[in-house]
Write an enzyme that holds these catalytic residues in place. Structure first.
Site, PDB file in Angstrom:
ATOM      1  N   ARG A 105      36.694  -4.475  45.957  1.00  0.00           N
ATOM      2  CA  ARG A 105      36.267  -4.387  47.361  1.00  0.00           C
ATOM      3  C   ARG A 105      34.763  -4.271  47.287  1.00  0.00           C
ATOM      4  O   ARG A 105      34.223  -3.298  46.803  1.00  0.00           O
ATOM      5  CB  ARG A 105      36.932  -3.170  48.005  1.00  0.00           C
ATOM      6  CG  ARG A 105      36.527  -2.883  49.438  1.00  0.00           C
ATOM      7  CD  ARG A 105      37.053  -3.897  50.423  1.00  0.00           C
ATOM      8  NE  ARG A 105      36.494  -3.600  51.743  1.00  0.00           N
ATOM      9  CZ  ARG A 105      35.332  -4.088  52.189  1.00  0.00           C
ATOM     10  NH1 ARG A 105      34.608  -4.909  51.457  1.00  0.00           N
ATOM     11  NH2 ARG A 105      34.907  -3.750  53.388  1.00  0.00           N
ATOM     12  N   HIS A 108      29.423  -2.388  49.859  1.00  0.00           N
ATOM     13  CA  HIS A 108      29.286  -2.348  51.318  1.00  0.00           C
ATOM     14  C   HIS A 108      28.965  -0.940  51.778  1.00  0.00           C
ATOM     15  O   HIS A 108      28.982   0.004  50.990  1.00  0.00           O
ATOM     16  CB  HIS A 108      30.579  -2.851  51.986  1.00  0.00           C
ATOM     17  CG  HIS A 108      31.761  -1.934  51.781  1.00  0.00           C
ATOM     18  ND1 HIS A 108      32.516  -1.938  50.636  1.00  0.00           N
ATOM     19  CD2 HIS A 108      32.323  -0.986  52.579  1.00  0.00           C
ATOM     20  CE1 HIS A 108      33.478  -1.035  50.728  1.00  0.00           C
ATOM     21  NE2 HIS A 108      33.380  -0.439  51.901  1.00  0.00           N
ATOM     22  N   HIS A 110      29.237   1.657  55.681  1.00  0.00           N
ATOM     23  CA  HIS A 110      29.738   1.746  57.052  1.00  0.00           C
ATOM     24  C   HIS A 110      28.689   2.445  57.901  1.00  0.00           C
ATOM     25  O   HIS A 110      28.249   3.543  57.562  1.00  0.00           O
ATOM     26  CB  HIS A 110      31.055   2.530  57.103  1.00  0.00           C
ATOM     27  CG  HIS A 110      32.074   2.013  56.138  1.00  0.00           C
ATOM     28  ND1 HIS A 110      32.654   0.775  56.285  1.00  0.00           N
ATOM     29  CD2 HIS A 110      32.579   2.527  54.993  1.00  0.00           C
ATOM     30  CE1 HIS A 110      33.484   0.573  55.277  1.00  0.00           C
ATOM     31  NE2 HIS A 110      33.452   1.618  54.476  1.00  0.00           N
ATOM     32  N   GLU A 115      33.877   7.790  54.860  1.00  0.00           N
ATOM     33  CA  GLU A 115      35.145   7.283  54.305  1.00  0.00           C
ATOM     34  C   GLU A 115      35.752   8.334  53.385  1.00  0.00           C
ATOM     35  O   GLU A 115      35.157   8.712  52.388  1.00  0.00           O
ATOM     36  CB  GLU A 115      34.866   5.979  53.549  1.00  0.00           C
ATOM     37  CG  GLU A 115      36.071   5.426  52.797  1.00  0.00           C
ATOM     38  CD  GLU A 115      35.750   4.086  52.102  1.00  0.00           C
ATOM     39  OE1 GLU A 115      35.024   3.271  52.698  1.00  0.00           O
ATOM     40  OE2 GLU A 115      36.210   3.890  50.970  1.00  0.00           O
ATOM     41  N   HIS A 154      28.760   1.700  48.635  1.00  0.00           N
ATOM     42  CA  HIS A 154      29.882   1.970  47.730  1.00  0.00           C
ATOM     43  C   HIS A 154      30.692   0.718  47.436  1.00  0.00           C
ATOM     44  O   HIS A 154      30.538  -0.314  48.098  1.00  0.00           O
ATOM     45  CB  HIS A 154      30.777   3.085  48.292  1.00  0.00           C
ATOM     46  CG  HIS A 154      31.345   2.799  49.659  1.00  0.00           C
ATOM     47  ND1 HIS A 154      30.670   3.110  50.818  1.00  0.00           N
ATOM     48  CD2 HIS A 154      32.510   2.242  50.042  1.00  0.00           C
ATOM     49  CE1 HIS A 154      31.408   2.765  51.869  1.00  0.00           C
ATOM     50  NE2 HIS A 154      32.537   2.218  51.423  1.00  0.00           N
ATOM     51  N   GLU A 177      37.755  -2.609  59.599  1.00  0.00           N
ATOM     52  CA  GLU A 177      37.267  -3.195  58.346  1.00  0.00           C
ATOM     53  C   GLU A 177      36.425  -4.440  58.622  1.00  0.00           C
ATOM     54  O   GLU A 177      35.679  -4.889  57.759  1.00  0.00           O
ATOM     55  CB  GLU A 177      38.445  -3.537  57.426  1.00  0.00           C
ATOM     56  CG  GLU A 177      38.902  -2.384  56.555  1.00  0.00           C
ATOM     57  CD  GLU A 177      37.897  -1.985  55.482  1.00  0.00           C
ATOM     58  OE1 GLU A 177      37.205  -2.860  54.947  1.00  0.00           O
ATOM     59  OE2 GLU A 177      37.802  -0.789  55.192  1.00  0.00           O
TER      60      GLU A 177
HETATM   61 MN    MN Z   1      34.267   1.430  52.523  1.00  0.00          MN
END
Ligand code: MN
Ligand code: MN
Length: 400
Positions: A105, A108, A110, A115, A154, A177
């Protein structure tokens, strides 16, 4: 006459103030399509997934996340719950995600949520970079949690042999997301001249980079061991405190006939300063007793088994709903509630997340035993002798 004036005024309003969200005509057209928002049909479909609720004009306090179709990526899957499909969950959203071994993943952050995550199966490798240039690279096994502060960079990688399954919990109900800030999306949306100057790569090299958000990427071959997965800049200092913790390893706060609750607040896991997690096991028929939380909303995920959720919303309003494995529940701050495992033979495992770093609850038992017997007798309109027969169950969370 009056109608004409109103019509003219409305026309003026429409011309002067175009619909919210409509881009001004001077703005350059984006090179990427806008983030996918759920369509009206998807929202309608999601509403039909609202938990089996017997509320009196109340919103549903449960949502059948287990029945939401997964979004399939090359290397992983995701399904999510937030205000767009679970309207009552105003302050907490959740994502159930799977990553195959070697699937990443991507890097990125937020903008609008921290999170908090719980690993259900397998092992995940996380990287977390702070605003002060520190990093943590760690492997988190099943039963472990991580906490990424709002805005910190992260990534999450699935490790072999089985990959990983985990639950992400965000302290903002509107989180999706589709609105994460991803490194590939950013690079694809930055002028070439700036990229060549900033990265020091040639235009040809940059043109080989992904043209849009990758979201999940994958590597062919094995992921190196944690010891061999070092910061590229070896001078990078580690984070001041660990942002991972073993929730399942925590000593249960309360154990009764096999039922237990493990609570990990900021006291045990200081990095998670504004979120608390709990893992609860309820034996068949066991109940997490009547209580409320003065300081936090409560978000629930059924890891295994099933659960009945009873919510009291004041003014004669209440609701009871049934949740199955993979479903989510939500109890707004201050609402009275109780959880029960309705099964006769299957235990239930329930993940509970709060949007506050301190764990606070008031148990009905405790409340009733802290006030004088005559006060309670007066209140409940029964003789004091009956009140004195009530057991005193100090801090007893679970009823067997
Ligand atoms: Mn995340
Ligand atoms: Mn609770």
């Amino acid at each position: 006459m009056r109608t004409k004036i109103i019509t003219a005024a409305l026309l003026f309003l429409v011309v002067a103030f175009p619909a919210v969200g409509q881009a001004p005509s001077t703005q350059a057209a984006p090179t990427q399509p806008p983030p996918e928002r759920p369509s009206a049909a998807q929202i309608q479909a999601a509403k039909s997934l609202a938990g089996t609720d017997w509320g009196k004009g109340l919103p549903a306090f449960s949502f059948a996340l287990s029945k939401v179709p997964v979004t399939q990526y090359d290397g992983g899957t995701a399904r999510q719950a937030g205000t767009y499909n679970f309207p009552v969950s105003k302050n907490i959203a959740g994502v159930y995600m799977t990553l195959e071994a070697g699937a990443l993943r991507e890097l990125h952050w937020h903008a609008d949520a921290a999170e908090w995550a719980y690993v259900i199966e397998g092992r995940s490798r996380i990287t977390l970079t702070s605003p002060w240039g520190q990093v943590q690279v760690a492997d988190v096994d099943a039963g472990g949690i991580w906490y990424f502060p709002k805005g910190w960079g992260h990534s999450i990688e699935g490790l072999g042999p089985t990959g990983t399954k985990f639950i992400l919990v965000f302290n903002n109900g509107e989180f999706t997301e589709q609105s994460t800030f991803s490194i590939t999306d950013w690079i694809a949306n930055t002028p070439m001249s700036m990229l060549t100057e900033y990265l020091g790569w040639s235009q040809e090299q940059i043109e080989r980079l992904p043209k849009k958000q990758v979201y999940i990427s994958r590597v062919n071959g094995a992921v190196p061991s944690l010891a061999d997965s070092l910061p590229r800049n070896r001078d990078t200092p580690p984070l001041a405190m660990s942002h991972t913790y073993k929730l399942r390893g925590e000593k249960p706060e309360s154990v009764l006939n096999g039922s237990s609750i493990r609570v990990v607040s900021a006291k045990e896991f200081p990095a998670s300063f504004n979120m608390t997690g709990a893992l609860m096991r309820l034996e068949p028929g066991a109940m997490r007793g009547l209580h409320w939380h003065p300081n936090a909303d409560e978000w629930q995920f059924i890891v295994s088994g099933s659960m009945e959720l009873s919510v009291f919303a004041s003014a004669g309003k209440s609701s009871i709903s049934r949740l199955e494995t993979g479903d989510v529940g939500y109890v707004p701050r201050g609402y009275g509630h109780a959880l029960k495992n309705p099964s006769k033979d299957q235990p239930a495992e329930i993940l509970i997340v709060f949007n506050a770093g301190d764990y606070e609850s008031i148990e009905l038992n405790d409340w009733m035993s802290t006030v004088p017997a005559d006060t309670l007798a007066n209140n409940l309109q029964v003789p004091e002798t009956v009140i004195r027969q009530l057991p005193i169950n100090s801090r007893k969370f679970v009823v067997p």
